[in-house]
Design an enzyme around this catalytic site. Structure first.
Site, mmCIF file in Angstrom:
data_model
loop_
_atom_site.group_PDB
_atom_site.id
_atom_site.type_symbol
_atom_site.label_atom_id
_atom_site.label_comp_id
_atom_site.label_asym_id
_atom_site.label_seq_id
_atom_site.Cartn_x
_atom_site.Cartn_y
_atom_site.Cartn_z
ATOM 1 N N TYR A 141 1.054 -1.228 -0.092
ATOM 2 C CA TYR A 141 0.003 0.046 -0.110
ATOM 3 C C TYR A 141 0.794 1.193 -0.189
ATOM 4 C CZ TYR A 141 -4.049 -3.075 1.213
ATOM 5 O OH TYR A 141 -4.919 -3.723 1.226
ATOM 6 N N ASP A 222 -2.741 -18.191 2.422
ATOM 7 C CA ASP A 222 -3.788 -19.038 1.733
ATOM 8 C C ASP A 222 -4.238 -19.917 2.610
ATOM 9 O OD1 ASP A 222 -1.156 -20.226 1.367
ATOM 10 O OD2 ASP A 222 -1.372 -20.697 -0.769
ATOM 11 N N ASP A 246 -5.269 -6.828 5.874
ATOM 12 C CA ASP A 246 -6.536 -6.088 5.271
ATOM 13 C C ASP A 246 -7.673 -7.293 4.848
ATOM 14 O OD1 ASP A 246 -8.167 -4.252 4.487
ATOM 15 O OD2 ASP A 246 -7.092 -3.695 2.764
ATOM 16 N N ASP A 250 -10.928 -8.793 7.483
ATOM 17 C CA ASP A 250 -12.502 -8.843 7.267
ATOM 18 C C ASP A 250 -13.011 -10.225 7.321
ATOM 19 O OD1 ASP A 250 -12.085 -6.113 6.833
ATOM 20 O OD2 ASP A 250 -12.511 -6.064 4.627
#
Length: 355
Positions: A141, A222, A246, A250
């Site tokens: 980011y 993963d 991130d 979630d």
């Protein structure tokens, strides 16, 4: 007197922030402390007013406050803007400007909300209490990015960059947090493919030597995403990079029932922090008194804990939330049969009354 920068933001942001401020006002009268609110425009609303996600002078004003409480920013209205002018740039500027590199995202399943989890009952019955420690101002980011033309074809790139010192400082946050919990850190990376992840793993192992009482294991991202669904009870503290954190945080929010329940704290070296719910702006329900304010209220509680050292007030807020849930009050996102459906304002009022 504590000076707080308040950024209502976009979509449901102003609605949930309103309820959090009512809770803080109740704390103010109950515990004899005063809060001064400095309201700042950031995100899409700032773009509409000023043409930028956040004005430089407003960012400087935020820096002069002891803590920042943020609603949410963004929405489809601004999706067509260039990357440097999108509402989310306000978040990156706030995080970078405040130098808050550690994002703490607790994911806890309340007993009263077990039926709201999409996981099977036999999985939920083992309990879910996870703290995601996400590095916040490094990685893809914040790394070099851009577009160029190569051999007549347009190419875009975003670069994952981490220094040893950046990994070391976020790892210390995770290990210190684990010491106060169940003493287990799961470091999530992609070390089988990415060089940045190999540096990450090596550095985390070095830091772990200073915490012999904390167990460390590694997991590829993963596999971690699968294990969160298969058996979330195996996790205590999840330590990971900006992008992986991130996504995983979630996912963790949904397995505990609703993204509307999860708070977050972004911290740096001192007590200054940025506090926000992890949900988005939800423009489809904005202005309809449907949003769940609990994540924002719990974010305000995290602010009282980490920036103002008001643990008694924190416990009062957390207990007030539990009472509301125990009494059967639910906003639409966590509603199940035989519960009492309430709106944003009513849920905030009930929580205030329970403090």
């Amino acid at each position: 007197m504590h000076r707080i920068a308040v950024i209502p933001g976009d979509g449901i942001g102003p609605e949930v922030i309103e309820q959090a401020l009512l809770v803080l006002d109740k704390v103010s009268s109950k515990f004899g402390v005063k809060f001064e609110y400095i309201f700042i425009d950031a995100g899409g609303c700032a773009i509409d007013k000023y043409g930028v996600p956040i004005k430089d002078e407003d960012l400087e004003l935020v820096k002069k406050c002891e803590a920042t409480l943020l609603g949410a920013v963004g929405g489809p209205k601004w999706d067509g803007l260039p990357g440097n002018l999108r509402p989310e740039q306000a978040l990156l500027k706030l995080r970078g400007g405040l130098k808050v590199y550690a994002n703490l995202r607790p994911a806890v399943l309340y007993d009263e909300l077990k039926d709201s989890s999409p996981l099977k009952k036999e999985i939920v019955s083992r309990g879910i209490d996870i703290l995601v420690v996400r590095e916040l101002i490094g990685g893809m980011y914040f790394g070099p990015k851009g577009r160029e033309v190569k051999n007549g074809d347009e190419v875009a790139y975003d670069t994952e960059v981490y220094s040893k010192s950046e990994v070391r400082r976020i790892a210390k946050v995770a290990f210190e947090a684990a010491r106060k919990r169940r003493k287990k850190v799961t470091s999530v990376d992609k070390a089988n493919i990415l060089e940045s992840s190999r540096l990450w793993r090596e550095t985390v192992e070095e830091v772990a030597k200073d915490y012999p009482d904390v167990a460390l294991n590694h997991m590829y991202v993963d596999n971690a995403s699968m294990q969160l669904v298969k058996d979330p009870s195996q996790f205590d503290v999840i330590l990971t990079s900006n992008m992986f954190g991130d996504i995983l945080s979630d996912e963790a929010s949904m397995i505990v029932g609703s993204i509307g329940m999860l708070a977050s704290a972004s911290l740096g070296e001192g007590r200054v922090g940025l506090y926000e719910p992890i949900h988005g702006t939800a423009p489809d329900i904005a202005g309809q008194d449907l949003a769940n304010p609990i994540a924002t209220i719990l974010s305000a509680a995290m602010m009282l804990r980490y920036s103002f050292d008001m643990e008694d007030a924190v416990k009062a807020i957390e207990n007030a939330v539990k009472i509301a849930l125990k009494e059967g009050y639910r906003t639409r996102d966590i509603y199940t049969e035989n519960c009492k459906l309430v709106g944003t304002k009513q849920m905030g009022k009930i929580i205030c009354e329970n403090i």
